[in-house]
Design an enzyme around this catalytic site. Structure first.
Site, PDB file in Angstrom:
ATOM      1  N   PHE A  61       0.852  -1.190   0.000  1.00  0.00           N
ATOM      2  CA  PHE A  61       0.000   0.000   0.000  1.00  0.00           C
ATOM      3  C   PHE A  61       0.889   1.241   0.000  1.00  0.00           C
ATOM      4  CE2 PHE A  61      -2.563   3.436   1.712  1.00  0.00           C
ATOM      5  CZ  PHE A  61      -3.710   3.315   0.935  1.00  0.00           C
ATOM      6  N   ASP A 118       9.264   2.765   1.267  1.00  0.00           N
ATOM      7  CA  ASP A 118       8.092   3.494   1.756  1.00  0.00           C
ATOM      8  C   ASP A 118       8.018   3.260   3.256  1.00  0.00           C
ATOM      9  OD1 ASP A 118       5.621   4.294   2.633  1.00  0.00           O
ATOM     10  OD2 ASP A 118       4.503   3.447   0.947  1.00  0.00           O
ATOM     11  N   LYS A 128       2.881  10.438   8.072  1.00  0.00           N
ATOM     12  CA  LYS A 128       2.171  10.004   9.285  1.00  0.00           C
ATOM     13  C   LYS A 128       2.781  10.604  10.560  1.00  0.00           C
ATOM     14  CE  LYS A 128      -0.044   5.769   7.561  1.00  0.00           C
ATOM     15  NZ  LYS A 128      -1.475   5.951   7.768  1.00  0.00           N
TER      16      LYS A 128
HETATM   17  N1  PLP Z   1       2.379   4.350   2.350  1.00  0.00           N
HETATM   18  C1  PLP Z   1       2.097   3.562   3.387  1.00  0.00           C
HETATM   19  C2  PLP Z   1       3.031   2.446   3.737  1.00  0.00           C
HETATM   20  C3  PLP Z   1       0.947   3.774   4.145  1.00  0.00           C
HETATM   21  O1  PLP Z   1       0.657   2.965   5.178  1.00  0.00           O
HETATM   22  C4  PLP Z   1       0.080   4.828   3.787  1.00  0.00           C
HETATM   23  C5  PLP Z   1      -1.179   5.075   4.532  1.00  0.00           C
HETATM   24  O2  PLP Z   1      -1.684   4.229   5.219  1.00  0.00           O
HETATM   25  C6  PLP Z   1       0.426   5.641   2.700  1.00  0.00           C
HETATM   26  C7  PLP Z   1       1.580   5.381   2.009  1.00  0.00           C
HETATM   27  C8  PLP Z   1      -0.460   6.791   2.268  1.00  0.00           C
HETATM   28  O3  PLP Z   1      -0.323   7.849   3.151  1.00  0.00           O
HETATM   29  P1  PLP Z   1      -1.402   9.041   3.143  1.00  0.00           P
HETATM   30  O4  PLP Z   1      -2.697   8.433   3.533  1.00  0.00           O
HETATM   31  O5  PLP Z   1      -0.847  10.028   4.129  1.00  0.00           O
HETATM   32  O6  PLP Z   1      -1.416   9.589   1.750  1.00  0.00           O
END
Ligand code: PLP
Length: 401
Positions: free
Chosen positions: A136, A221, A250
């Protein structure tokens, strides 16, 4: 104007289905709803509220900066952005930082940079991106396409091309899809939304080796795994495998929206003036809060405490599972745990998390099979114990049907 939970369904687009109560106030890891009922927060705003609710150190900096300077745009340099960037560079492998407002935007920037870097140095044929099933990376069209959950990317028309998915932790599969056409691999060192699945150390090392052999960029990520969540400042530090690009968001703002992409001088050189941007990215308000969050979370004593409390969390979850067998695995790292439902309760993470909420504790799901915990990193021992006690009541009620 009076609002209640039913107002949500009247006025909000129907893409979320929030819990039945409306939360109005929080302090530390306790939150209260409109009726005055309290809940222990073991969800942490999906791994965001790393310093809990109404964290005094963040309120101070928010108030100070709020009275000083909020926003300029990137037509003008500002002090908090430069200080936060310098501290992120100091704390990590990186030499350069790009700020934005969310994790998805940080990943969008990373993917665009990887493509542009390959284009600049090797030409337009080197555009393939390798990513993983169940990954994700956000909700922009590029990031849902690179993410490995087609339910988030199907049904929106033609997707960005040259993206290949392989099973996570599969050494053979990754070897078989690699070529000189690959410009980047994007991976979560520990998949969060995918169910708290950690990369094998040998797998991450293999990705590093393949990227080096084929002049591709390795993108970690760390939007969910970063900023102390695993007990290391960033999860890559625990693996000893260093990426070319890292994305963080986050917990970086402790609840204030901010995202960042970190990279090396060499790779950043492709992000010349005009290639990418964000109106709000790097605004003084967000970066001032981010600087204070980083100052707090990066202290070795703070991370040591995260590891100690992680021991309490995992011991508590194992004890609950011993008393009420329900999970086939309890996995994760740091203050980040996933309880995998056993076969008899397959697909019931929603029902279990609802039972936990009824018992007064907020937890998360990661798909239909995993109940996830991502509490504040500074949760008190008492709140953690009370949260686990309430979770156990929720489990008992769930099992009683
Ligand atoms: N990358 C990862 C690993 C995530 O867990 C998330 C959100 O849960 C995101 C990207 C996306 O972040 P945002 O919701 O701040 O765009």
């Amino acid at each position: 104007m009076q609002v209640s939970r039913s107002t949500w369904d009247e006025v909000m687009a129907p893409n979320y289905a929030p819990a039945p109560m409306v939360l109005v106030r929080g302090r530390g890891s306790t939150v209260w709803d409109q009726a005055g009922r309290d809940y222990i927060d073991l969800a942490g705003g999906i791994a965001v509220n790393a310093l809990g609710h109404a964290a005094p150190e963040l309120i101070d900096v928010l108030e100070d900066q709020g009275r000083t300077l909020w926003h300029l745009s990137n037509a003008f340099a500002n002090e908090p952005a430069m200080r936060l960037a310098a501290k992120l560079i100091d704390a990590t492998f990186a030499d350069k930082v790009f700020f934005c407002n969310s994790g998805g935007e940080a990943n969008e920037a990373a993917l665009k940079l990887a493509r542009r870097y390959a284009f600049d140095h090797f030409g337009e044929d080197k555009a393939e991106i390798i990513a993983f099933d169940q990954a994700f990376h956000g909700r922009t069209f590029f990031t849902v396409t690179v993410g490995g959950q087609p339910q988030y990317s199907d049904g929106f028309g033609p997707k960005p091309g040259a993206v290949t998915h392989v099973p996570f932790n599969d050494l053979d599969a990754i070897g078989s899809v690699f070529s000189d056409r690959v410009c980047a691999v994007m991976v979560e060192p520990i998949q969060g939304e995918g169910g708290l699945v950690a990369a094998e150390p040998a797998f991450l090392q293999r990705l590093r080796d393949l990227c080096d052999a084929h002049q591709a960029l390795l993108i970690f990520d760390e939007v969910q795994s970063g900023m102390g969540r695993t007990g290391d400042l960033y999860a890559y530090m625990g693996y000893g495998v260093v990426p070319d690009i890292l994305t963080t968001a986050k917990a970086l703002g402790g609840g204030f929206p901010i995202g960042a992409m970190l990279t090396t001088d060499q790779v950043a050189s492709s992000l010349v003036v005009g290639t990418h941007g964000s109106t709000y990215g790097g605004n003084p308000l967000a970066t001032a809060v981010g600087e204070r969050a980083l100052d707090t979370i990066s202290r070795p004593e703070f991370l040591e405490e995260v590891r100690r409390k992680a021991g309490l969390l995992f011991a508590g979850l194992h004890r609950i599972d011993d008393a009420h067998p329900l999970f086939s695995a309890v996995r994760g790292k740091g203050l980040w745990a996933g309880c995998v439902l056993d076969e008899a309760h397959a697909g019931q993470s929603k029902e279990l998390s609802a039972a936990a909420l009824d018992a007064g504790v907020m937890v998360l799901r990661a798909g239909t099979e995993v109940v996830r915990f991502a509490p504040a990193l500074n949760i008190s021992d008492e709140e953690l114990a009370e949260g686990l006690r309430r979770f156990e009541s929720g489990v008992a009620a769930f099992l009683a049907g």
